[in-house]
Design an enzyme around this catalytic site. Structure first.
Site, PDB file in Angstrom:
ATOM      1  N   LYS A  81     -21.553  85.605 -40.311  1.00  0.00           N
ATOM      2  CA  LYS A  81     -21.065  84.739 -41.400  1.00  0.00           C
ATOM      3  C   LYS A  81     -22.184  84.314 -42.360  1.00  0.00           C
ATOM      4  O   LYS A  81     -21.927  84.088 -43.551  1.00  0.00           O
ATOM      5  CB  LYS A  81     -20.383  83.497 -40.820  1.00  0.00           C
ATOM      6  N   GLU A 103     -13.646  76.810 -45.687  1.00  0.00           N
ATOM      7  CA  GLU A 103     -12.675  76.662 -44.597  1.00  0.00           C
ATOM      8  C   GLU A 103     -13.347  77.241 -43.358  1.00  0.00           C
ATOM      9  O   GLU A 103     -14.272  78.047 -43.468  1.00  0.00           O
ATOM     10  CB  GLU A 103     -11.394  77.447 -44.940  1.00  0.00           C
ATOM     11  N   SER A 371     -20.261  90.661 -33.553  1.00  0.00           N
ATOM     12  CA  SER A 371     -20.242  89.789 -34.737  1.00  0.00           C
ATOM     13  C   SER A 371     -20.815  88.407 -34.465  1.00  0.00           C
ATOM     14  O   SER A 371     -21.293  87.743 -35.404  1.00  0.00           O
ATOM     15  CB  SER A 371     -18.810  89.648 -35.260  1.00  0.00           C
TER      16      SER A 371
HETATM   17  C1  LIG Z   1     -18.139  85.306 -34.481  1.00  0.00           C
HETATM   18  C2  LIG Z   1     -16.967  85.765 -35.297  1.00  0.00           C
HETATM   19  N1  LIG Z   1     -16.614  87.063 -35.272  1.00  0.00           N
HETATM   20  C3  LIG Z   1     -15.554  87.512 -35.990  1.00  0.00           C
HETATM   21  C4  LIG Z   1     -14.794  86.648 -36.767  1.00  0.00           C
HETATM   22  C5  LIG Z   1     -13.594  87.185 -37.488  1.00  0.00           C
HETATM   23  O1  LIG Z   1     -13.760  87.034 -38.876  1.00  0.00           O
HETATM   24  P1  LIG Z   1     -13.887  88.318 -39.807  1.00  0.00           P
HETATM   25  O2  LIG Z   1     -15.179  88.985 -39.470  1.00  0.00           O
HETATM   26  O3  LIG Z   1     -13.885  87.760 -41.211  1.00  0.00           O
HETATM   27  O4  LIG Z   1     -12.706  89.186 -39.513  1.00  0.00           O
HETATM   28  C6  LIG Z   1     -15.149  85.292 -36.834  1.00  0.00           C
HETATM   29  C7  LIG Z   1     -14.403  84.399 -37.715  1.00  0.00           C
HETATM   30  N2  LIG Z   1     -14.789  83.243 -37.903  1.00  0.00           N
HETATM   31  C8  LIG Z   1     -14.369  82.451 -39.034  1.00  0.00           C
HETATM   32  C9  LIG Z   1     -14.975  81.059 -38.903  1.00  0.00           C
HETATM   33  O5  LIG Z   1     -15.963  80.926 -38.146  1.00  0.00           O
HETATM   34  O6  LIG Z   1     -14.542  80.162 -39.546  1.00  0.00           O
HETATM   35  C10 LIG Z   1     -12.911  82.425 -39.199  1.00  0.00           C
HETATM   36  O7  LIG Z   1     -12.380  81.537 -38.281  1.00  0.00           O
HETATM   37  C11 LIG Z   1     -12.467  82.195 -40.635  1.00  0.00           C
HETATM   38  C12 LIG Z   1     -13.508  82.137 -41.655  1.00  0.00           C
HETATM   39  C13 LIG Z   1     -11.538  83.324 -40.980  1.00  0.00           C
HETATM   40  C14 LIG Z   1     -16.248  84.838 -36.079  1.00  0.00           C
HETATM   41  O8  LIG Z   1     -16.637  83.540 -36.099  1.00  0.00           O
END
Ligand SMILES: Cc1ncc(COP(=O)(O)O)c(/C=N/[C@H](C(=O)O)[C@@H](O)C(C)C)c1O
Length: 388
Positions: A81, A103, A371
């Site tokens: 992120k 968000e 991720s």
């Molecule tokens: C460690 C980790 N791996 C994958 C994801 C899935 O989000 P994408 O990569 O945008 O599909 C997330 C998604 N996290 C966001 C968050 O942290 O807020 C999610 O909840 C939203 C931004 C969509 C994540 O934290």
């Protein structure tokens, strides 16, 4: 539409000017070498390039293709992120906007945005569903310590979709001074393109690193988990035209796609409009958006990025739904075979990759984008630990 039949801007008139301003700022930035110099000057801060290495014991366990790990979990703040949050804060700076909103569901994007705001001296307000505030408490503490104001959103299912709706509502009332850092490849144009562009550092590095370690060869399969679609589009887009490289997106199968408790938008959803964009949505016949469920907050979302929707329709990417139980198995496997505790989101990709590896010969290669790290999840996993 920006990706086949998908994309576009299905938003109130009030947002059009602001989205146009953002699109111009984005196009200007990516055409400006000094923007990329500034982004690359942050690589030491982020910890880029993230490493790519073999997972020897996991490979042995699966008994087939060789498994490699792209370690986005080692980035500063613990997930991919940070790549997108920093890049968007640089754009906000170029627009002269000092107030940032975001968000978050898993809290990783919220932490990444709060981190970027602390680094660049901007105010930060993060909207987070009250249910997610409870289940990702560690990240709420981190956001507050980093100086962000975390607003617990009480309406609806109190998860990501409600936080996103609240963030858009807040943005519309403060367009002049506020920049909305969207955390995934979702939302109206140009956000899906913008987020995928900044996350494509993941796929670009995988390509360079893998070829360097394998005499110029490309991987045979790349696997990423799918929530809104930022780590998957960032991982896959640099390989879009490499037909020999198969791409697999792992969605949240929750309690099973025949239950009402999942977030497998591309596997069982239908085309529709959600959060300002035409994409796939989990919805009923009369267009009511379903409530979703996943053991991982980051995948718990009824929409998905429009670029993934177009890749589903044209067959460039295969999507599978990985259940909560299978994700917990992925969580255990990476922890106990490689000493890496992955985020529950990433655990979906681990499970999907191990299942694929079993069916592939030993001379083939699979890359998994890890991720994020699992520290945020140990509390919720502890409840089911005895079964691990
Ligand atoms: C460690 C980790 N791996 C994958 C994801 C899935 O989000 P994408 O990569 O945008 O599909 C997330 C998604 N996290 C966001 C968050 O942290 O807020 C999610 O909840 C939203 C931004 C969509 C994540 O934290």
């Amino acid at each position: 539409p920006n990706f086949g039949d998908y994309g576009g801007q299905y938003v109130p008139e009030a947002l059009h000017a602001c989205l146009r301003e953002l699109e111009d700022a984005f196009e200007d930035a990516i055409a400006d070498p000094s923007f990329w110099d500034e982004f690359h000057s942050l690589y030491d801060y982020i910890g880029r390039p993230s490493s790519l290495h073999e997972a020897e014991r996991l490979t042995e366990y699966a008994g087939g293709a060789k498994i490699w790990l792209k370690r986005e979990d080692l980035n500063h703040t613990g997930s991919h992120k940070i790549n997108n949050a920093l890049a968007q804060v640089l754009i906000a700076k170029r627009l002269g906007k000092k107030n940032i909103i975001a968000e978050t569901g898993a809290g990783q994007h919220g932490v990444a945005t709060a981190t970027a705001c602390a680094k660049f001296g901007m105010t930060c307000t993060v909207y987070m569903g009250a249910e997610d505030v409870r289940r990702q408490a560690l990240n709420v503490f981190r956001m507050r310590i980093l100086g962000a104001n975390v607003i617990a959103v009480q309406n609806g299912t109190k998860t990501l979709r409600d936080a996103t709706s609240e963030a858009f509502r807040s943005w519309v009332t403060n367009l002049k001074t506020t920049y909305y850092v969207v955390g995934s490849a979702i939302g109206p144009h140009p956000y899906p393109t913008l987020v995928r562009t900044f996350q494509s550092v993941i796929g670009q590095e995988i390509k360079e690193q893998f070829k360097k370690k394998n005499n110029g060869k490309l991987p045979d399969l790349i696997v990423a988990c799918v929530g809104g679609g930022s780590n998957s589009t960032g991982t896959f887009s640099p390989f879009e035209n490499d037909a020999s490289v198969k791409l697999l997106g792992c969605e949240a199968g929750g309690s099973g796609i025949h239950s009402n408790y999942h977030s497998a938008t591309l596997t069982v959803g239908e085309p529709g409009v959600f959060h300002g964009v035409k994409t796939y949505v989990l919805q009923s016949e009369d267009g009511q958006v379903h409530d979703t469920h996943s053991v991982s907050a980051g995948l718990d979302y009824p929409g998905v990025g429009p670029e993934l929707a177009s890749w589903k329709d044209n067959g460039r990417v295969q999507f599978i739904a990985v259940t909560d139980e299978q994700a917990l198995e992925g969580f255990r496997l990476l922890s106990q075979y490689e000493g890496i505790i992955p985020a529950l989101e990433s655990s979906h990709a681990v499970y999907g990759a191990v299942e694929a590896a079993r069916k592939m010969p030993k001379d083939k290669n699979i890359v998994i984008t890890v991720s994020g790290r699992g520290d945020k999840d140990v509390q919720s996993v502890a409840e089911v630990l005895p079964k691990l």
